[in-house]
Write a protein that holds these residues in place. Sequence first.
Motif, PDB file in Angstrom:
ATOM      1  N   TYR A 153      -4.676   0.161  -7.579  1.00 50.05           N
ATOM      2  CA  TYR A 153      -5.020   1.689  -7.707  1.00 50.05           C
ATOM      3  C   TYR A 153      -5.639   2.140  -6.460  1.00 50.05           C
ATOM      4  O   TYR A 153      -5.142   3.450  -6.176  1.00 50.05           O
ATOM      5  N   ARG A 200       3.438   2.040 -10.942  1.00 51.09           N
ATOM      6  CA  ARG A 200       3.165   3.352 -11.772  1.00 51.09           C
ATOM      7  C   ARG A 200       1.398   2.852 -12.118  1.00 51.09           C
ATOM      8  O   ARG A 200       1.006   2.273 -12.695  1.00 51.09           O
ATOM      9  N   GLU A 212      -1.852   4.566 -14.125  1.00 53.78           N
ATOM     10  CA  GLU A 212      -2.030   5.571 -15.399  1.00 53.78           C
ATOM     11  C   GLU A 212      -3.595   5.342 -15.312  1.00 53.78           C
ATOM     12  O   GLU A 212      -4.344   4.576 -15.859  1.00 53.78           O
ATOM     13  N   SER A 213      -4.086   6.610 -14.876  1.00 51.66           N
ATOM     14  CA  SER A 213      -5.349   6.805 -14.466  1.00 51.66           C
ATOM     15  C   SER A 213      -6.172   7.940 -15.342  1.00 51.66           C
ATOM     16  O   SER A 213      -5.704   8.952 -15.484  1.00 51.66           O
ATOM     17  N   GLY A 247      -4.428  10.989 -13.511  1.00 46.23           N
ATOM     18  CA  GLY A 247      -3.446  11.130 -14.339  1.00 46.23           C
ATOM     19  C   GLY A 247      -2.436  10.144 -13.841  1.00 46.23           C
ATOM     20  O   GLY A 247      -2.877   8.895 -13.417  1.00 46.23           O
ATOM     21  N   THR A 248      -1.052  10.132 -14.491  1.00 48.37           N
ATOM     22  CA  THR A 248       0.001   8.976 -14.064  1.00 48.37           C
ATOM     23  C   THR A 248       0.983   9.678 -13.151  1.00 48.37           C
ATOM     24  O   THR A 248       1.156  10.764 -12.831  1.00 48.37           O
ATOM     25  N   THR A 308       3.389   7.588  -9.879  1.00 45.41           N
ATOM     26  CA  THR A 308       4.228   6.463  -9.425  1.00 45.41           C
ATOM     27  C   THR A 308       4.358   6.455  -7.820  1.00 45.41           C
ATOM     28  O   THR A 308       4.706   7.569  -7.270  1.00 45.41           O
ATOM     29  N   THR A 319      -1.184  -3.657 -17.010  1.00 50.38           N
ATOM     30  CA  THR A 319      -1.239  -3.530 -18.585  1.00 50.38           C
ATOM     31  C   THR A 319       0.303  -4.004 -18.800  1.00 50.38           C
ATOM     32  O   THR A 319       0.498  -4.289 -20.103  1.00 50.38           O
ATOM     33  N   VAL A 338       2.775  -1.735 -13.740  1.00 47.97           N
ATOM     34  CA  VAL A 338       1.914  -0.540 -14.415  1.00 47.97           C
ATOM     35  C   VAL A 338       0.442  -1.077 -14.311  1.00 47.97           C
ATOM     36  O   VAL A 338       0.098  -2.131 -14.765  1.00 47.97           O
ATOM     37  N   MET A 360      -3.538   0.438 -15.121  1.00 50.37           N
ATOM     38  CA  MET A 360      -4.532   1.157 -15.995  1.00 50.37           C
ATOM     39  C   MET A 360      -5.734   1.284 -15.224  1.00 50.37           C
ATOM     40  O   MET A 360      -6.179   0.201 -14.847  1.00 50.37           O
TER      41      MET A 360
END
Length: 314
Positions: A14, A44, A46-47, A51-52, A54, A132, A136, A138
């Motif tokens: 992240y 990628r 997904e926060s 937001g999302t 890449t 996840t 990806v 999260m």
Amino acid sequence: MRITVMGTGGVGGYFGALLARAGHQVTFVARGAHLAALQARGLRIESALDGTFTVHGQAVADTTQVGVQDLVLFTVKMYDNASALAATRPLVGPDTILLTLQNGIDNGEQLVQAFGAEQVMIGSAYMEGRITEPGVIMQAGPGIAVFGELTPGITPRGQRLLHVFQEAGWRVELQENMPGMLWKKFAYIAGSAAVCAATNSDYAEMRSIPETRDIIRQAIEEVLAVGRARGAPILEDSLTWSMTALDQFPGQGRASLAKDFLAGNQVELEGITGAVIRLAREVGVPVPINATLYGILKPWALRIAVQRDGQHKA
């Protein structure tokens, strides 16, 4: 900046992705299917906060060809410290900063033993983050990082990094007493996570039962006593802060240590409760609550290790 994320899991992935999005040259160290996905499709995020998005940084398992870095975010699980320290060596030049954002209390000391105190900074992340699926990550929760020097004080390099992190969109604080902050968080995690795992409870259950809540409080007090005996600059509000954090944690939530036990994943028991026992023994401070929690959880951790070893051999 040339930055390597040593351990592209929830925390490293992240915060490293935010730096890559801001235009820094970020290399992500990973392995297996996660590495393959990073190389094929990028990372990628997904926060809940950002937001999302890449990013497409370099992704490697072998660090020998990456070159010397300006900054290494050291974010592996503690049970991987030994191999990660070896993999970090090719990345380190005379001006490289090594910043740990791990759980635990002695990761900075391990980095110092390997690379020297002048290159190490310590920090901590307050967030929920996990892979996840391969490639990806999260992110949920506060998404905050705090960092600082090994000894209390604000330095020019800390201020320079703070500016870099803020420009990249980190929610971040530069702490004057980062060792005190680290002990505060460690005491809270050690007490609450071990009880969460040992009782198979969520936070609402364990904090609302007086006898269980008292065990958590005593475990936290023991850890703070160990810190004081070791000469750490323990903050006066550490116990109050910890009990407030216990009450503010999502009621249906569980500690990551407890989640890993339940999922049969490798666990950070040695880096958390095991470290309490080891550090207490060195200064002769009794920690009966933590020792009991460790004794209760150790057989479960060993069973998981045997099962995982069998799966790998199969």
